[in-house]
Design an enzyme around this catalytic site. Structure first.
Site, short mmCIF file in Angstrom:
data_model
loop_
_atom_site.label_atom_id
_atom_site.label_comp_id
_atom_site.label_asym_id
_atom_site.label_seq_id
_atom_site.Cartn_x
_atom_site.Cartn_y
_atom_site.Cartn_z
N HIS A 98 0.86 -1.19 0.00
CA HIS A 98 0.00 0.00 0.00
C HIS A 98 0.89 1.24 0.00
O HIS A 98 1.97 1.24 0.60
CB HIS A 98 -0.91 0.00 1.23
N GLU A 170 -3.23 2.62 -7.25
CA GLU A 170 -3.52 3.71 -6.32
C GLU A 170 -2.46 4.80 -6.47
O GLU A 170 -1.42 4.74 -5.81
CB GLU A 170 -3.53 3.18 -4.88
P1 13P Z 1 -9.04 7.12 0.13
O1 13P Z 1 -10.24 6.55 -0.61
O2 13P Z 1 -9.39 7.65 1.48
O3 13P Z 1 -8.32 8.12 -0.72
O4 13P Z 1 -8.04 5.91 0.41
C1 13P Z 1 -7.79 4.99 -0.61
C2 13P Z 1 -6.91 3.91 -0.10
O5 13P Z 1 -5.82 4.16 0.38
C3 13P Z 1 -7.39 2.53 -0.18
O6 13P Z 1 -6.40 1.64 0.20
#
Ligand code: 13P
Length: 261
Positions: A98, A170
């Site tokens: 992550h 992400e």
């Molecule tokens: P947010 O949706 O709060 O931006 O976080 C996304 C995330 O880190 C999911 O792992």
């Protein structure tokens, strides 16, 4: 055939044991009407909540995940949690790499690779997160960053093992308070880069089967548009999912859209 939707949340360092169990209970009841053959619903709470949450998650047909994992089974690694310990809790999914692990705790692609291999060895589904930083995006090297995160992170995994791997895109600049959600066109282009790289690594058939989820400031406004983009197979949501009622609204919206897609 209707494609399965992958929707889940990572509760980060929020929600105590009691709050996690209550959240799972509420989320399960609110989404009971949705056929789980169409929806893979997952929740990734804190380590301490996993044991208590397992029974509720199972009863509510919610897949439970861990936020991180050591690549070692045991040893002198103070503060780490081993795959053997996670096996005992009934966890099926392990989030690896992550952005907060990479950028706050300094994990790199070699470390993520060891964790992916350990997760597969223990029959977990690794959810490998990849994404470029704002400055990498400004430099225009996002494709290269994603390609190398995938090639190193998935090194030494086989097309057979790829059946159990999920990927989350992400972008670091899109995540959390202060993040800006990626535009649909941009996210879709990056998902295509990821898909092409997975095909290169595993071959077309195995590479095409891996679900690629988008995460980073997903909310009630942008979720519908994102899920309709090619190569976006699901959404990995933080803040907008932590209220079960709101999360269920997003999920129902997405399921409706995908049924008519
Ligand atoms: P947010 O949706 O709060 O931006 O976080 C996304 C995330 O880190 C999911 O792992």
């Amino acid at each position: 055939m209707q494609k399965k939707l992958y929707i889940g949340t990572n509760t980060k360092m929020y929600k105590t044991i009691r709050q996690t169990v209550a959240f799972l209970d509420e989320l399960g009841s609110l989404t009971r009407d949705i056929d789980r053959n169409l929806l893979e619903l997952f929740v990734i709470p804190s380590y301490t909540a996993l044991d208590a949450a397992a029974r509720t998650a199972q009863a509510q047909a919610i897949t439970l995940g861990a936020q991180n994992m050591s690549w070692e089974d045991e040893g002198q690694f103070t503060g780490e949690v081993s795959p053997l310990m996670l096996e005992e809790t009934g966890v099926r999914l392990v989030c690896i790499g992550h952005s907060e692990r990479r950028h706050i705790f300094g994990e790199d692609d070699e470390v993520e690779n060891k964790k992916v291999l350990a997760a597969l060895r223990h029959h977990f589904t690794p959810l490998l997160c990849v994404g470029e930083t704002a400055s990498q995006k400004e430099l225009g090297i996002q494709n290269e960053v994603l390609r190398s995160q995938l090639k190193v992170g998935l090194h030494d995994t086989s097309p057979e093992q790829a059946r159990h791997i999920w990927i989350a895109y992400e972008p670091v600049w899109a995540i959390g308070v202060g993040g800006t959600p990626a535009g649909v066109m941009y996210a879709s282009r990056m998902h295509t880069v990821i898909r092409q790289t997975l095909r290169e690594i595993y071959g077309g058939e195995a590479g095409d089967r891996i679900p690629i989820l988008y995460g980073g400031s997903v909310n009630n406004m942008n979720a519908r548009e994102l899920i309709q983009a090619p190569d976006i197979d699901g959404l990995f949501i933080g803040r907008s999912a932590w209220d079960a009622d709101n999360f269920s609204r997003i999920i129902h919206d997405l399921v409706d859209i995908c049924l008519i897609k």
